[in-house]
Motif scaffolding. Structure first.
Motif, PDB file in Angstrom:
ATOM      1  N   ALA A 258     -28.410  27.321 -96.374  1.00  0.00           N
ATOM      2  CA  ALA A 258     -28.538  26.917 -94.970  1.00  0.00           C
ATOM      3  C   ALA A 258     -28.343  25.418 -94.796  1.00  0.00           C
ATOM      4  N   MET A 259     -28.933  24.600 -95.677  1.00  0.00           N
ATOM      5  CA  MET A 259     -28.816  23.148 -95.540  1.00  0.00           C
ATOM      6  C   MET A 259     -27.394  22.682 -95.822  1.00  0.00           C
ATOM      7  N   SER A 260     -26.736  23.301 -96.791  1.00  0.00           N
ATOM      8  CA  SER A 260     -25.337  22.948 -97.069  1.00  0.00           C
ATOM      9  C   SER A 260     -24.468  23.258 -95.856  1.00  0.00           C
ATOM     10  N   ARG A 261     -24.678  24.420 -95.277  1.00  0.00           N
ATOM     11  CA  ARG A 261     -23.901  24.802 -94.096  1.00  0.00           C
ATOM     12  C   ARG A 261     -24.167  23.853 -92.936  1.00  0.00           C
ATOM     13  N   THR A 262     -25.420  23.442 -92.755  1.00  0.00           N
ATOM     14  CA  THR A 262     -25.763  22.509 -91.681  1.00  0.00           C
ATOM     15  C   THR A 262     -25.018  21.190 -91.844  1.00  0.00           C
ATOM     16  N   VAL A 263     -24.971  20.685 -93.085  1.00  0.00           N
ATOM     17  CA  VAL A 263     -24.264  19.422 -93.340  1.00  0.00           C
ATOM     18  C   VAL A 263     -22.775  19.574 -93.067  1.00  0.00           C
ATOM     19  N   VAL A 264     -22.191  20.667 -93.534  1.00  0.00           N
ATOM     20  CA  VAL A 264     -20.753  20.891 -93.311  1.00  0.00           C
ATOM     21  C   VAL A 264     -20.439  20.946 -91.821  1.00  0.00           C
ATOM     22  N   LEU A 265     -21.257  21.646 -91.054  1.00  0.00           N
ATOM     23  CA  LEU A 265     -21.034  21.716 -89.615  1.00  0.00           C
ATOM     24  C   LEU A 265     -21.108  20.339 -88.969  1.00  0.00           C
ATOM     25  N   ALA A 266     -22.049  19.509 -89.435  1.00  0.00           N
ATOM     26  CA  ALA A 266     -22.173  18.158 -88.877  1.00  0.00           C
ATOM     27  C   ALA A 266     -20.954  17.303 -89.211  1.00  0.00           C
ATOM     28  N   LEU A 267     -20.460  17.422 -90.437  1.00  0.00           N
ATOM     29  CA  LEU A 267     -19.297  16.618 -90.836  1.00  0.00           C
ATOM     30  C   LEU A 267     -18.039  17.062 -90.100  1.00  0.00           C
ATOM     31  N   THR A 268     -17.874  18.365 -89.920  1.00  0.00           N
ATOM     32  CA  THR A 268     -16.663  18.837 -89.235  1.00  0.00           C
ATOM     33  C   THR A 268     -16.723  18.622 -87.735  1.00  0.00           C
ATOM     34  N   ALA A 269     -17.882  18.219 -87.215  1.00  0.00           N
ATOM     35  CA  ALA A 269     -17.980  17.899 -85.788  1.00  0.00           C
ATOM     36  C   ALA A 269     -17.345  16.554 -85.469  1.00  0.00           C
ATOM     37  N   GLN A 270     -17.053  15.748 -86.493  1.00  0.00           N
ATOM     38  CA  GLN A 270     -16.384  14.455 -86.263  1.00  0.00           C
ATOM     39  C   GLN A 270     -14.956  14.703 -85.767  1.00  0.00           C
ATOM     40  N   PRO A 271     -14.382  13.745 -85.050  1.00  0.00           N
ATOM     41  CA  PRO A 271     -13.063  13.985 -84.439  1.00  0.00           C
ATOM     42  C   PRO A 271     -11.947  14.234 -85.446  1.00  0.00           C
ATOM     43  N   THR A 272     -11.989  13.593 -86.607  1.00  0.00           N
ATOM     44  CA  THR A 272     -10.966  13.818 -87.640  1.00  0.00           C
ATOM     45  C   THR A 272     -11.650  13.918 -88.992  1.00  0.00           C
ATOM     46  N   LEU A 273     -11.031  14.651 -89.896  1.00  0.00           N
ATOM     47  CA  LEU A 273     -11.603  14.832 -91.224  1.00  0.00           C
ATOM     48  C   LEU A 273     -10.463  15.136 -92.183  1.00  0.00           C
ATOM     49  N   GLY A 274     -10.316  14.296 -93.230  1.00  0.00           N
ATOM     50  CA  GLY A 274      -9.216  14.482 -94.172  1.00  0.00           C
ATOM     51  C   GLY A 274      -9.577  15.360 -95.353  1.00  0.00           C
ATOM     52  N   ARG A 275     -10.811  15.201 -95.859  1.00  0.00           N
ATOM     53  CA  ARG A 275     -11.193  15.922 -97.076  1.00  0.00           C
ATOM     54  C   ARG A 275     -12.699  16.163 -97.070  1.00  0.00           C
ATOM     55  N   LEU A 276     -13.093  17.312 -97.605  1.00  0.00           N
ATOM     56  CA  LEU A 276     -14.514  17.668 -97.645  1.00  0.00           C
ATOM     57  C   LEU A 276     -14.830  18.209 -99.034  1.00  0.00           C
ATOM     58  N   ARG A 277     -15.865  17.654 -99.650  1.00  0.00           N
ATOM     59  CA  ARG A 277     -16.255  18.058-101.012  1.00  0.00           C
ATOM     60  C   ARG A 277     -17.691  18.567-100.989  1.00  0.00           C
ATOM     61  N   ILE A 278     -17.896  19.794-101.459  1.00  0.00           N
ATOM     62  CA  ILE A 278     -19.235  20.398-101.516  1.00  0.00           C
ATOM     63  C   ILE A 278     -19.557  20.694-102.972  1.00  0.00           C
ATOM     64  N   ALA A 279     -20.611  20.068-103.479  1.00  0.00           N
ATOM     65  CA  ALA A 279     -20.962  20.226-104.892  1.00  0.00           C
ATOM     66  C   ALA A 279     -22.438  20.557-105.037  1.00  0.00           C
ATOM     67  N   TRP A 280     -22.735  21.490-105.972  1.00  0.00           N
ATOM     68  CA  TRP A 280     -24.110  21.813-106.341  1.00  0.00           C
ATOM     69  C   TRP A 280     -24.280  21.546-107.837  1.00  0.00           C
TER      70      TRP A 280
END
Length: 411
Positions: A258-280
């Motif tokens: 849930a927390m990972s998904r929350t962070v991803v949603l917040a980052l993709t809410a920005q107007p532009t996004l070139g790259r996204l890295r999710i690591a555990w």
């Protein structure tokens, strides 16, 4: 009269969360009913106090009760036909001057309210007792109220996150320039249908039932994010945990997802996004979640922290958020795999030392109010408030108002 007073004493003398059951039994002879609801917004943790047929009381919503309350005259018992538990029902209702509502669903055909003046008087005593117990905020009430508030907030947050995920997926689909109208419509329909099925089946799943391999949880997260962002222009990178010898407890697995998904949603809410890295990274005693992007560095840090902090406090996690304009943003969450030591019993022991006035002051301190405001609310001088604050700090064995507030809120 003596019988009424004796019975009322039994109603108001006992745990607050059980008062509806005691009140229902008291009213049963003269006001026969199948269900009873007492509604008061002063009880933030459990504003509905219910007794009777579970198939009815479990479906009564706050919105329905607010609607009933809006159409009732204060202090005058009434027969009202209103939507309760999803159906139009004839009910007996009383709204006390302290803004507490009583709803009774009568047995059989409902005529006029029997003995209306007596019912109003009896309910007035019960409503006043509830209000006083809330104001005094005993340790038992705080624990019960906090647990109910946390559970309700968790459920609302999880439902909101599921809705947001579905909406972001649909929005990315409709915005995509790589899809024609027909394909975009089909993909959006599939996403909405899948989200609806998931929401309908959610109550049947128990997210905290057992331990689960970290790689399995991460795999589900990866599939969900890829599906959600399949029409987004950002490049996605996933770094799975490299060990499964320390399975994640159920509540940690669910929280990490849930927390990972929350962070991803917040980052993709920005107007532009070139790259996204999710690591555990799964360690012996903790799980490290590291989500970062290459974007405009315009993350709404305060809003994201508010979304993460409630779950983080509950699980003893730490949250680090950083954003640099023109470079990007990063969120690091560290989740301990073992539960924090339970100090509730020790805390309640210290809280039980407080007298009624100190409890009133502590309740307002926990709301962040200063001495002058507290004095105005309680009708005492600011110096008297300082005296009570000093006394409660000593009894609680803490050195600051913040520590005292945290002790009250976390018990």
């Amino acid at each position: 009269m003596t019988t009424d007073l004796t019975g009322l004493r039994e109603v108001v003398d006992g745990p607050l969360h059980e008062i509806a059951g005691r009140f229902s039994r008291f009213l049963a002879a003269d006001w026969p009913h199948t269900a009873l609801v007492v509604f008061t917004r002063e009880c933030t943790g459990r504003p509905r106090k219910v007794a009777g047929a579970t198939e009815t009381v479990d479906r009564v919503t706050l919105a329905e009760l607010e609607q009933v309350k809006a159409g009732v005259e204060v202090g005058r018992p009434m027969v009202v036909t209103a939507r309760i538990a999803g159906e139009e029902r004839t009910t007996w209702v009383v709204l006390d001057p302290v803004d507490t509502l009583l709803v009774l669903i009568p047995r059989g055909a409902a005529a006029a309210v029997p003995q209306p003046a007596r019912l109003a008087g009896i309910f007035g005593i019960v409503a006043t007792s509830i209000r006083q117990q809330v104001a005094q905020a005993s340790p038992d009430y705080l624990a019960e109220s906090r647990a109910a508030s946390s559970e309700r907030a968790r459920t609302i947050a999880e439902m909101a996150a599921a809705h947001e995920t579905a909406l972001v997926t649909v929005l990315n689909t409709l915005r995509s320039t790589a899809l024609d109208d027909g394909r975009a419509r089909r993909d959006a329909t599939e996403t909405a249908s899948a989200a609806l099925v998931a929401l309908r089946s959610a109550p049947a799943s128990d997210q905290a039932a057992s331990a689960e391999p970290a790689t399995a949880v991460f795999g589900r997260l990866r599939r969900e994010i890829r599906q959600m962002l399949r029409h987004h222009d950002a490049e996605l990178e996933f770094v799975a945990p490299d060990r499964d010898d320390c399975p994640l407890p159920g509540e940690i697995a669910f929280a990490a997802h849930a927390m990972s998904r929350t962070v991803v949603l917040a980052l993709t809410a920005q107007p532009t996004l070139g790259r996204l890295r999710i690591a555990w990274q799964n360690k012996t005693d903790q799980l490290l979640i590291d989500v970062r992007d290459q974007g405009p560095g315009r993350l709404d840090v305060p809003a994201l922290r508010r979304e993460l902090d409630g779950r983080a406090r509950t699980l003893g996690a730490t949250v680090e958020l950083d954003t640099v304009p023109g470079w990007g943003s990063r969120a690091v969450v560290t989740l301990p795999l073992a539960a924090a030591p339970d100090r509730a019993g020790e805390n309640e022991s210290r809280l039980s030392r407080l007298n009624r006035r100190e409890w009133e002051v502590l309740r307002l301190v926990a709301q962040g109010k200063r001495n002058k405001v507290i004095g105005a609310e309680l009708g005492v001088t600011e110096s008297t408030v300082k005296f009570h604050v000093a006394g409660l700090l000593k009894k609680l064995e803490v050195s600051s108002r913040g520590e005292a507030a945290a002790l009250a809120l976390n018990t």
